[in-house]
Design an enzyme around this catalytic site. Structure first.
Site, PDB file in Angstrom:
ATOM      1  N   GLN B 198       0.832  -1.025   0.005  1.00 42.47           N
ATOM      2  CA  GLN B 198       0.200  -0.011  -0.008  1.00 42.47           C
ATOM      3  C   GLN B 198       0.729   1.304   0.057  1.00 42.47           C
ATOM      4  O   GLN B 198       0.339   2.413  -0.115  1.00 42.47           O
ATOM      5  CB  GLN B 198      -0.996   0.065   1.174  1.00 42.47           C
ATOM      6  CG  GLN B 198      -2.007  -1.126   1.354  1.00 42.47           C
ATOM      7  CD  GLN B 198      -2.596  -1.185   2.858  1.00 42.47           C
ATOM      8  OE1 GLN B 198      -2.523  -2.068   3.371  1.00 42.47           O
ATOM      9  NE2 GLN B 198      -3.381  -0.178   2.896  1.00 42.47           N
ATOM     10  N   PHE B 229      -5.935  -3.868   3.290  1.00 35.84           N
ATOM     11  CA  PHE B 229      -6.754  -3.606   4.694  1.00 35.84           C
ATOM     12  C   PHE B 229      -5.741  -3.170   5.554  1.00 35.84           C
ATOM     13  O   PHE B 229      -6.015  -3.216   6.783  1.00 35.84           O
ATOM     14  CB  PHE B 229      -7.434  -4.877   5.112  1.00 35.84           C
ATOM     15  CG  PHE B 229      -8.120  -5.989   4.067  1.00 35.84           C
ATOM     16  CD1 PHE B 229      -9.215  -5.049   3.476  1.00 35.84           C
ATOM     17  CD2 PHE B 229      -7.733  -7.046   3.709  1.00 35.84           C
ATOM     18  CE1 PHE B 229      -9.870  -6.057   2.734  1.00 35.84           C
ATOM     19  CE2 PHE B 229      -8.517  -7.651   2.834  1.00 35.84           C
ATOM     20  CZ  PHE B 229      -9.548  -6.849   2.260  1.00 35.84           C
ATOM     21  N   GLU B 233       0.704  -1.757   4.528  1.00 40.35           N
ATOM     22  CA  GLU B 233       0.946  -0.347   4.512  1.00 40.35           C
ATOM     23  C   GLU B 233       2.450  -0.304   4.994  1.00 40.35           C
ATOM     24  O   GLU B 233       3.222   0.356   4.291  1.00 40.35           O
ATOM     25  CB  GLU B 233       0.052   0.417   5.889  1.00 40.35           C
ATOM     26  CG  GLU B 233       0.512   1.901   5.826  1.00 40.35           C
ATOM     27  CD  GLU B 233      -0.354   2.516   6.631  1.00 40.35           C
ATOM     28  OE1 GLU B 233      -1.558   2.168   6.867  1.00 40.35           O
ATOM     29  OE2 GLU B 233      -0.110   3.762   7.057  1.00 40.35           O
ATOM     30  N   ARG B 311      -5.080   7.833  17.074  1.00 42.06           N
ATOM     31  CA  ARG B 311      -6.292   7.636  16.319  1.00 42.06           C
ATOM     32  C   ARG B 311      -7.327   7.065  17.317  1.00 42.06           C
ATOM     33  O   ARG B 311      -8.652   7.438  17.279  1.00 42.06           O
ATOM     34  CB  ARG B 311      -6.394   7.037  14.894  1.00 42.06           C
ATOM     35  CG  ARG B 311      -7.767   6.826  14.260  1.00 42.06           C
ATOM     36  CD  ARG B 311      -7.469   6.399  12.859  1.00 42.06           C
ATOM     37  NE  ARG B 311      -7.125   7.576  12.094  1.00 42.06           N
ATOM     38  CZ  ARG B 311      -7.678   8.595  11.297  1.00 42.06           C
ATOM     39  NH1 ARG B 311      -9.031   8.508  11.289  1.00 42.06           N
ATOM     40  NH2 ARG B 311      -7.071   9.380  10.724  1.00 42.06           N
ATOM     41  N   ARG B 343      -7.177  -1.328   8.668  1.00 41.63           N
ATOM     42  CA  ARG B 343      -8.838  -0.797   8.442  1.00 41.63           C
ATOM     43  C   ARG B 343      -9.369  -0.155   9.504  1.00 41.63           C
ATOM     44  O   ARG B 343      -9.925  -0.765  10.484  1.00 41.63           O
ATOM     45  CB  ARG B 343      -9.679  -1.652   7.647  1.00 41.63           C
ATOM     46  CG  ARG B 343     -10.770  -1.018   6.784  1.00 41.63           C
ATOM     47  CD  ARG B 343     -11.597  -1.862   5.915  1.00 41.63           C
ATOM     48  NE  ARG B 343     -12.106  -1.534   4.939  1.00 41.63           N
ATOM     49  CZ  ARG B 343     -12.833  -2.296   4.123  1.00 41.63           C
ATOM     50  NH1 ARG B 343     -12.721  -3.473   4.101  1.00 41.63           N
ATOM     51  NH2 ARG B 343     -13.530  -1.589   3.016  1.00 41.63           N
ATOM     52  N   THR B 442      -3.391  11.461  10.825  1.00 42.18           N
ATOM     53  CA  THR B 442      -3.025  12.494  12.175  1.00 42.18           C
ATOM     54  C   THR B 442      -1.566  12.803  11.957  1.00 42.18           C
ATOM     55  O   THR B 442      -1.292  13.792  12.665  1.00 42.18           O
ATOM     56  CB  THR B 442      -3.237  11.379  13.427  1.00 42.18           C
ATOM     57  OG1 THR B 442      -2.423  10.562  13.231  1.00 42.18           O
ATOM     58  CG2 THR B 442      -4.627  11.222  13.751  1.00 42.18           C
ATOM     59  N   ALA B 511      -6.051   5.449   5.641  1.00 38.54           N
ATOM     60  CA  ALA B 511      -6.700   6.427   6.129  1.00 38.54           C
ATOM     61  C   ALA B 511      -7.884   6.703   5.348  1.00 38.54           C
ATOM     62  O   ALA B 511      -8.102   7.818   5.454  1.00 38.54           O
ATOM     63  CB  ALA B 511      -5.808   7.518   6.439  1.00 38.54           C
ATOM     64  N   GLU B 729     -13.013   3.090   5.382  1.00 32.31           N
ATOM     65  CA  GLU B 729     -12.712   2.329   6.616  1.00 32.31           C
ATOM     66  C   GLU B 729     -14.166   2.795   7.748  1.00 32.31           C
ATOM     67  O   GLU B 729     -14.288   1.953   8.195  1.00 32.31           O
ATOM     68  CB  GLU B 729     -11.730   3.316   7.455  1.00 32.31           C
ATOM     69  CG  GLU B 729     -10.323   2.734   6.881  1.00 32.31           C
ATOM     70  CD  GLU B 729      -9.130   3.731   7.613  1.00 32.31           C
ATOM     71  OE1 GLU B 729      -9.268   4.931   7.075  1.00 32.31           O
ATOM     72  OE2 GLU B 729      -8.357   3.309   8.294  1.00 32.31           O
TER      73      GLU B 729
END
Lengths: 496, 785
Positions: B198, B229, B233, B311, B343, B442, B511, B729
């Site tokens: 990702q 998902f 990442e 988060r 996710r 964030t 995100a 998400e």
């Protein structure tokens, strides 16, 4: 290696082929030597470059590898979707494998693929070929209406992580069924059936790299090979052996196939029992039992998935001797007989005497399971089956139970209880059975018998559930049954 | 005519359905390519005592064996903090922590060589739970806090108060395509990395660092993923780094592909959380104060755990205005694979914390939980979050009110009460929960995107951005946007593989921001091209029609009064026929006008101070509500989700079909997280549920019997792309409504609040019912006598 006192006396090796003949998307392939011991999907993906078939779990639990496998039956080719990842090439002599690539229509996408495109049935695309194969198989030309429930039932063997399945259901609904062609229309049987049938019937002996594969054509050859090759693995559907071989849990040096044995797909329905030959798949068993013992057929809905039931056999499930084998408890309370055939004689053993310990049976190493006789419960008998697992479909039992009772005036005249997942073997609860006789099945009885039930089982805690949960279920299924009976028989797990 | 807003199929759908889409392991091995694998630590924490590679080394077909000593660059890596050893140096930190890298000529030899490595470990005492890490004060991060008001005082002064502990389980991503990377060495120490990732820029950076080469020596390419998902990442980097190590030493292409079992055992998951909570409320169910202490299991290294925790804290208010609010968070260090993005990224755990609190407060206050939710929802006058961001374009009150009516909540509540009063075999539960999901990374720097748009002389267009395609349809949306912006037909545009050579310093596709950030960058590039082409068009029109002087003066927003639509270009206000886009492009080329442009975007008006816990971290919020009804077998604990009604506000959808698939997919994934998806470990830290045989994601038969999905019309989200809202998400967090409905069912049986850990497995439900039966027994017995 083949022992000299194994097959050689019975089978002149000149009569045995040293290779497999496998058809893929209409094309014939010869497979020789160690290649016979490879999983179908490795061969498809890495040798034939048919990469549309995906492998995710390599254990038959996600359906991404779904392919159609056709075999010659009564002068036609019968196709069924199976998990390609746990099929080994040595199982496929004389079979026709149709992959996602083979389902391409001349004009482009087939109607199932078209519907998946239009209805957003594919997101990441990794499960999609498996789904398309399964759906294409479901929607083969037929006038039969297929309701949403049947669609879901036919797709329990395919996992998708992206769509939440709703778009896939929309896609199935959106398929132009009139445009769906049969596999026979895509691959005319007349061109391949004869060769397939001949190959399937022929005996095969492949010895390579210290490993041997034998596909005998008589029971005698089979049992002699088995006796001569200790540790030999018997393969029919291979739905468990394939997983064990994929995961390196077992690498049998010799493998015996039951595929070409005579009278291997036979079944007999009589007034008092249904008898299945050793090669009958669970799908066929389910079809037959739907008419004959409905509770059993419904229970089979939760046995693996369609892909697994299309490959796996009833005899294999029983021979595997797992304490969580799904068909063991029902057949125990029905007092089924297992027919064992050796080189010189045949004997019938009650399934209740068949298991001697964890994955241990009374079967001798020169015997095969050639039949299973399942007595029908009598009219008015109570026969109930329960399976509790983490997920309802395509899961292995945490706990399973079978109950058979003969009732008279609210009293239990006779009964048999068998539980799976509570010990090293499936357990008959003989003390509980004895105490139940002559009593009604109600809360008072169960309050008294609770300790007896628990004394007869030895559950462990494992990934599928804790011992306390299994203990709870062992008592609660009986309480549930008592409630169902008191409320006028709503059937297992139906709201009361 | 606009493509944006149309229900266009996913741009790879035909290839997916035909089995022709190429995933990395479908690529035939190149000449000389080697297969790479690892031997990892068999213990959760331990030291290597002896390592014997002789047998593996002598095996025909084994071409390379490497340990940490063979890492040419930095063996220490991490996306934010470099605190994980790629290859064990001193102490193995988790089961599967790579110790030896093996390169072999075939998959079969690789498998045999892995078995031939002789490894002995000194086993050290591992930390395997949040509780243990708290006791040992073994944390990966400083304390983070968001606070408003005087929570302790408000709790003490509140008419009623309640407290509890809530355990939230992790989740396996179960992307179907396991992690994979293929590295092809080029000349002069350059490397092309094909990765299922990702985040191409991160794989590029981490591969460069481990090899000790500059970033410009590594090009990372991602065509597509078979699901991500969040799991790809940061953790797509390890396979790429390990393959790169072999490619570096052997100067041969190298492929590292995890099996599903190894992927599940050795890679990170959604963070488990433990939540200590207190609530103060009045008799009407108004929540006056809430205090959350969140602890997450970060695993062995930081990875993204800090951001996940942040988060979570930023979502522990969810849809509710709570005047006195405090949420603190610590990330625990344990000896498990480093937990990572999944996710929702902490949002689900934060939302679970407060939605669970509300279920319990409602029981204590003897008020329907939906009434509690609606009386505390963010609304006019009560729309500032505890971190001081105002909830703009607030559709939450409307969502609650509308779904309550649409799904006949009140009538069904009465019906369920009646059912539960008489059924002896089953109980039902009902709950309607919400999500307010903050859109933006964030970490402020990540809120940027760039795009490259090239027009060729036949008028066809290629778009590339940092967005990666994992099935979510970002490429389809970017195509729709680019086609509209350039006024060409959809078929004339393609979106090509993501590559660091085309798009540098990209942000992860995460995100839910893929379309927002990259779509705006595409618009920027297209506008540049349109301006250039407008100039050319103006000249062209002037040549053909010297009298038409009006084109020199812009009549509207269109630059220079030139309109681009459907492959033709015309003058605004002119009824005359336009010219073909292709003709204009060819003329531009002849006129030596640049037909390629780079676009750039950064999200304006955001900023958040992590130290003070204040600011406006989010550009906007995506909101939604869902009502779930469950049916539970009282004897076995088996759970069936009988009905779900879901209502989302995603603004004006760019592609309704794709968005709907995101919603159903996310919801079902969330439902799996809160029900059957249970990660089970041995007391040594061995993951026992490491394949689909033992780890149960939702099956098609687990779909709710009734599943209604609706969108709330909302054209007022003006600042975001094409007035849409991010959707990837947020619906996952609505899966919590299923858990809340289970709690509701148990409450109806117990007549009081019932503690339940997440996920609500059949077993946990059955054991909870058994406990209720035991605690109710004396009452029942005396009543019956």
């Amino acid at each position: 290696m083949i022992e000299s006192d194994g097959v050689s006396d019975a089978v002149p090796s000149s009569q045995l082929k040293d290779h497999l003949t496998i058809f893929v998307n209409g094309k014939r392939h010869m497979v020789r030597g160690l290649d016979a011991f490879r999983p179908l999907t490795d061969w498809l993906r890495y040798d034939l470059h048919l990469t549309g078939t995906k492998v995710v779990c390599a254990e038959g639990d996600c359906g991404s590898c779904t392919v159609m496998i056709g075999r010659g039956v009564d002068g036609r080719i019968a196709y069924a979707p199976v998990c390609g990842c746990i099929q080994y090439l040595l199982q496929l002599d004389g079979a026709h494998v149709v992959t996602i690539e083979g389902l391409k229509y001349a004009g482009g996408l087939n109607p199932v693929q078209q519907a998946f495109v239009e209805c957003h049935g594919a997101q990441c695309g990794f499960c999609t070929p498996g789904f398309v194969v399964a759906v294409h198989s479901l929607l083969e030309p037929s006038s039969e209406a297929i309701d949403a429930c049947a669609v879901k039932r036919s797709l329990t063997g395919n996992l998708c992580r992206c769509t939440g399945y709703e778009p896939i259901l929309n896609a199935v609904e959106g398929v132009d069924r009139a445009a769906v062609q049969s596999v026979d229309a895509l691959f005319p049987p007349e061109t391949i059936l004869e060769e397939m049938t001949a190959a399937a019937r022929e005996g095969v002996l492949i010895a390579a790299g210290g490993r041997s594969f034998f596909k005998p054509v008589t029971i005698r050859q089979a049992v002699e090979f088995r006796a001569g090759n200790p540790g030999c693995a018997i393969i029919a559907g291979g739905t468990d052996l394939g997983v064990q071989m994929n995961k390196g849990m077992r690498t049998p040096m010799s493998i015996l196939s039951t595929a070409a044995l005579p009278d291997w797909q036979w079944l007999d329905v009589s007034n008092d029992a249904i008898t299945f030959a050793g090669g009958v798949t669970l799908s066929v068993v389910q079809d037959v039992l739907r008419e004959e013992i409905a509770e059993c057929a419904e229970f089979l809905e939760w046995f693996g998935s369609p892909q697994i039931r299309n490959a796996g056999t009833l005899a294999g499930n029983l021979a595997n001797a797992s304490p969580i084998g799904d068909m063991l408890p029902p057949l125990m309370v029905l007092d089924a007989e297992i027919i064992l055939t050796g080189a010189t004689c045949e004997r019938a053993v009650s399934i209740n005497d068949f298991y001697t310990g964890y994955r241990q049976t009374v079967m001798r190493n020169d015997e095969l399971i050639t039949g299973v006789r399942v007595p029908r419960p009598a009219e008015g008998d109570v026969f109930r089956l329960y399976k509790v697992s983490k997920r309802k479909d395509l899961d292995i039992s945490t706990f399973s139970a079978a109950v058979w009772m003969q009732m008279c005036g609210g009293q239990i005249i006779d009964c048999r209880l068998a539980y799976g997942g509570v010990g090293p073997t499936v357990v008959r609860l003989r003390k509980t059975e004895a105490l139940l006789r002559g009593r009604p099945l109600d809360d008072e009885t169960l309050d008294e018998l609770q300790e007896t039930v628990l004394s007869e089982i030895t559950p462990i805690s494992d990934v599928r559930g804790s011992d306390s949960y299994r203990n709870l279920l062992a008592v609660n299924v009986l309480r549930r049954l008592a409630l169902e009976m008191a409320s006028g028989d709503a059937g297992s797990s139906k709201p009361v | 005519m606009s493509y944006v807003g149309k229900n266009i199929p996913h741009d790879s759908a035909a290839g997916h359905a035909a089995g022709e889409s190429v995933f990395l392991d479908d690529v035939p091995p190149m000449h000389g390519e080697v297969f790479v694998g690892i031997v990892g630590s068999p213990v959760a924490r331990g030291r290597v005592q002896s390592l014997d590679l002789a047998a593996a080394r002598n095996m025909p077909g084994v071409v390379g064996l490497y340990t940490h000593k063979d890492v040419p660059g930095s063996n220490r890596f991490g996306p934010v903090v470099h605190d994980e050893d790629l290859l064990v140096v001193d102490e193995a930190q988790f089961i599967g922590h790579p110790i030896v890298v093996i390169a072999a000529k075939s998959r079969e030899v690789l498998a045999a060589a892995r078995r031939a490595v002789r490894l002995e470990m000194e086993e050290l005492d591992p930390v395997l739970s949040i509780e243990r890490a708290i006791t040992l004060e073994q944390f990966l991060s400083p304390l983070r806090k968001i606070e408003r008001g005087d929570v302790d005082r408000a709790l003490a002064a509140a008419p009623h108060s309640l407290e509890g502990v809530f355990d939230i389980g992790g989740q396996e991503h179960f992307y179907l395509e396991s992690q994979i990377g293929i590295v092809v060495p080029g000349e002069n120490r350059t490397f092309t990395v094909h990765s299922s990732t990702q985040h191409t820029s991160e794989v590029q950076a981490l591969v460069a660092e481990v090899l000790g080469v500059p970033f410009n020596h590594v090009n990372c390419i991602c065509k597509r993923m078979g699901g991500g998902f969040g799991g790809k990442e940061t953790q797509a980097a390890q396979p790429a780094m390990l393959a790169a190590l072999a490619a570096y030493h052997l100067n041969r292409p190298a492929r590292f592909a995890y099996s599903k079992d190894d992927d599940m055992r050795f890679t990170g998951k959604r963070h488990p959380f433990k939540v200590f909570w207190r609530a103060g409320f009045d008799g009407d169910g108004s929540i006056l104060a809430a205090d959350f202490k969140l602890y997450s299991d970060g695993g062995c290294s930081t990875d993204l755990s800090m951001a996940v925790m942040e988060r979570a804290l930023l979502h522990a208010d969810n849809a509710y205005f709570i005047p006195n609010f405090r949420a603190t968070g610590r990330v625990c260090k344990t000896n498990l694979p480093s937990n990572t993005a999944f996710r929702g990224f902490g949002g689900p755990q934060g939302v679970a914390a407060i939605e669970n609190l509300i279920e319990d407060v409602a029981v204590a206050a003897k008020i329907d939980a939906l009434d509690v939710r609606q009386s505390n929802v963010y609304r006019a006058g009560h729309d500032e979050t505890p971190y001081r961001q105002r909830v703009g374009n607030n559709t939450l009150p409307e969502l609650f009110a509308k779904l309550r009516l649409d799904c006949s909540y009140d009538a069904r509540r009465r019906e369920i009460d009646r059912y539960n009063a008489h059924s002896r075999s089953h109980i039902k539960g009902l709950s309607l929960t919400a999500v307010k999901f903050g859109i933006s990374f964030t970490r402020k720097a990540l809120n940027q995107g760039n795009a490259l748009v090239n027009i060729y002389t036949d008028g066809s267009v290629v778009v590339s951005t940092g967005a990666t395609e994992m099935g979510q349809g970002v490429n389809t949306r970017l195509r729709q946007i680019a086609a509209d912006e350039l006024g060409v037909t959809y078929e004339r545009v393609i979106v090509t593989a993501t590559s660091t050579e085309k798009n540098n310093n990209t942000s992860p596709t995460a995100a839910s921001s893929g379309t927002d950030l990259n779509g705006f960058a595409v618009i920027d590039a297209c506008q540049t091209l349109r301006e250039r082409l407008s100039e050319v068009a103006r000249r062209l029109f002037a040549e053909h029609d010297p009298s038409g002087g009006d084109v020199a003066t812009p009549l509207n927003d269109e630059p220079c009064g030139i309109l681009f639509s459907q492959g033709s270009v015309s003058r605004s206000g002119s009824a005359g026929p336009g010219i073909a886009f292709t003709k204009l492009v060819q003329r531009a080329y002849e006129d030596r006008v640049d037909l390629g442009a780079r676009g750039f975007y950064f999200t304006p008006d955001i900023g958040f101070d992590k130290e003070t816990g204040e600011g406006s971290p989010f550009y906007y919020f995506t909101n939604g509500v869902a009502c779930s009804e469950v049916l539970i077998d009282r004897f076995t604990g088996e759970l069936r989700v009988s009905r779900v009604d879901l209502l989302m506000d995603i603004g004006e959808s760019i592609n309704p079909g794709i968005d709907r698939g995101q919603i159903t997919g996310a919801f079902v994934q969330g439902m799996g997280w809160v029900t059957a998806e249970e990660l089970k470990y041995s007391d040594k830290g061995v993951l026992l549920s490491y394949s689909p045989t033992t780890y149960k994601i939702p099956n098609i038969s687990d779909l709710p019997d009734v599943f209604n999905v609706a969108l709330l019309p909302n054209d007022a989200c003006v600042q975001s792309i094409k007035r849409s809202k991010a959707v990837g998400e947020p619906p996952l967090l609505l899966g919590f409504s299923v858990f809340a409905a289970v709690k509701d069912a148990l409450r109806s049986l117990a007549g009081q609040r019932v503690e339940l850990a997440l996920p609500a497995t059949h077993e946990r439900i059955a054991l909870a019912i058994a406990r209720i039966a035991v605690s109710n027994q004396p009452v029942a017995t005396s009543a019956s006598r």
